[in-house]
Design an enzyme around this catalytic site. Structure first.
Site, mmCIF file in Angstrom:
data_model
loop_
_atom_site.group_PDB
_atom_site.id
_atom_site.type_symbol
_atom_site.label_atom_id
_atom_site.label_comp_id
_atom_site.label_asym_id
_atom_site.label_seq_id
_atom_site.Cartn_x
_atom_site.Cartn_y
_atom_site.Cartn_z
ATOM 1 N N PRO A 1 0.831 -1.206 0.000
ATOM 2 C CA PRO A 1 0.000 0.000 0.000
ATOM 3 C C PRO A 1 0.868 1.260 0.000
ATOM 4 C CG PRO A 1 0.046 -0.972 2.189
ATOM 5 C CD PRO A 1 0.788 -1.910 1.287
ATOM 6 N N GLU A 2 0.324 2.304 -0.582
ATOM 7 C CA GLU A 2 1.025 3.582 -0.576
ATOM 8 C C GLU A 2 1.141 4.092 0.856
ATOM 9 O OE1 GLU A 2 2.206 6.085 -3.013
ATOM 10 O OE2 GLU A 2 2.576 4.132 -3.899
ATOM 11 N N LYS B 1 24.143 21.165 -2.213
ATOM 12 C CA LYS B 1 23.102 20.155 -2.119
ATOM 13 C C LYS B 1 23.594 18.901 -1.402
ATOM 14 C CE LYS B 1 19.008 19.940 -4.582
ATOM 15 N NZ LYS B 1 18.194 19.139 -5.498
ATOM 16 N N ARG C 1 37.454 8.783 -21.501
ATOM 17 C CA ARG C 1 36.177 8.072 -21.523
ATOM 18 C C ARG C 1 35.733 7.781 -22.948
ATOM 19 N NH1 ARG C 1 33.477 8.881 -16.670
ATOM 20 N NH2 ARG C 1 32.275 7.083 -17.362
#
Ligand SMILES: [Zn+2]
Length: 271
Positions: A2-3, A58, A260
């Site tokens: 369930p959420e 952040k 890369r």
């Protein structure tokens, strides 16, 4: 399942909610989200108390004494308070349960991570001391790129450098430079204003699309490139060497730039 009702908490609230509490359970969803093996992630955190939190951009720092959690939410990541323990999954990338039933989920770390360090390793950590702006932050502007592109390094090398811009990996840089029509091996200081603006716009467009697609499907989790979600079906040049350019039909080539594997259309991205 369930959420679960959930609440977004800002990182400052993590200290208010969880400060002083001991971790009773901790787990991560994918091995690439952390810098230790997934089993070790729980082992190193359980039994430790959150002493405090800090922020650098952040990046959220979680001080557990002998272990410091370094969480980079990048663009899509959030911290949610869950109503009870839930195993980590594609949304709740890392989950920590504290004593008293407090469960915090570090969600949608699709470009981010939850690393564990010893306190002594932290100060010299390049990602913390010199992390560049998030591509969606106010600090990431064409003017900022113009400034960092004064260097002679290849434009690809600079975009991959996390101290220039946070969260751009190899695949995204190839796609951004294709969209901008700029060859990855170009020296950054040779780009003119219009090209820099295109690189700036393409960075945000492509990351936004990648996040949206990962947000809707995560089923093909861990494809051949270690990437997730459906975005790989939208790639224009990456891993398409030998195939036709979707824009002009020329053959896409693979080379090595900034150490890369690099994919370019020689016609749309002249050197
Ligand atoms: Zn082309």
């Amino acid at each position: 399942m369930p959420e679960l009702p959930e609440t977004t908490v800002i990182s400052e609230d993590v200290a208010t909610l969880a400060g002083g509490r001991e971790v009773v359970r901790a787990a991560v969803f994918r091995p690439d989200v952390t810098n230790v093996v997934p089993e070790e992630f729980g082992r190193r955190l359980v039994g430790r108390r959150l002493r405090g939190t800090g922020r650098r951009g952040k990046v959220i720092l979680l001080d557990f004494g002998e272990v410091v959690g370094v969480v980079h939410l990048v663009i899509s990541g959030r911290v949610l308070r869950l109503s009870g323990w839930t195993e980590p999954d594609r949304t709740n990338t890392a989950v920590l349960e504290f004593e008293g039933g407090l469960v915090l989920a570090f969600t949608r770390l699709w470009l981010g991570y939850f690393h564990l360090y010893e306190p002594g390793e932290l100060d010299g950590h390049p990602l913390i001391s010199r992390l560049g702006p998030d591509p969606f932050s106010d600090g990431f502007t064409p003017e900022y790129l113009t400034d960092v592109f004064r260097r002679k390094a290849s434009v690809k090398g600079l975009l991959l450098d996390q101290s220039v811009v946070a969260g751009l990996g190899n695949i995204y840089v190839d796609e951004v430079l294709f969209a901008a029509g700029v060859h990855p091996a170009r020296k950054a200081n040779t780009l003119h204003g219009e090209e820099i603006r295109k690189v700036h716009t393409a960075t945000r467009d492509i990351l936004r699309r990648a996040i949206e697609l990962r947000g809707t499907t995560f089923d093909s989790y861990h494809d051949a490139f270690g990437e997730t979600g459906k975005f790989q079906h939208q790639l224009k040049v990456f891993a398409r060497a030998g195939g036709p350019c979707p824009r002009c039909g020329a053959e896409i080539t693979k080379s090595r730039v900034a150490g890369r594997g690099t994919h370019t259309c020689p016609s749309c991205q002249p050197l």
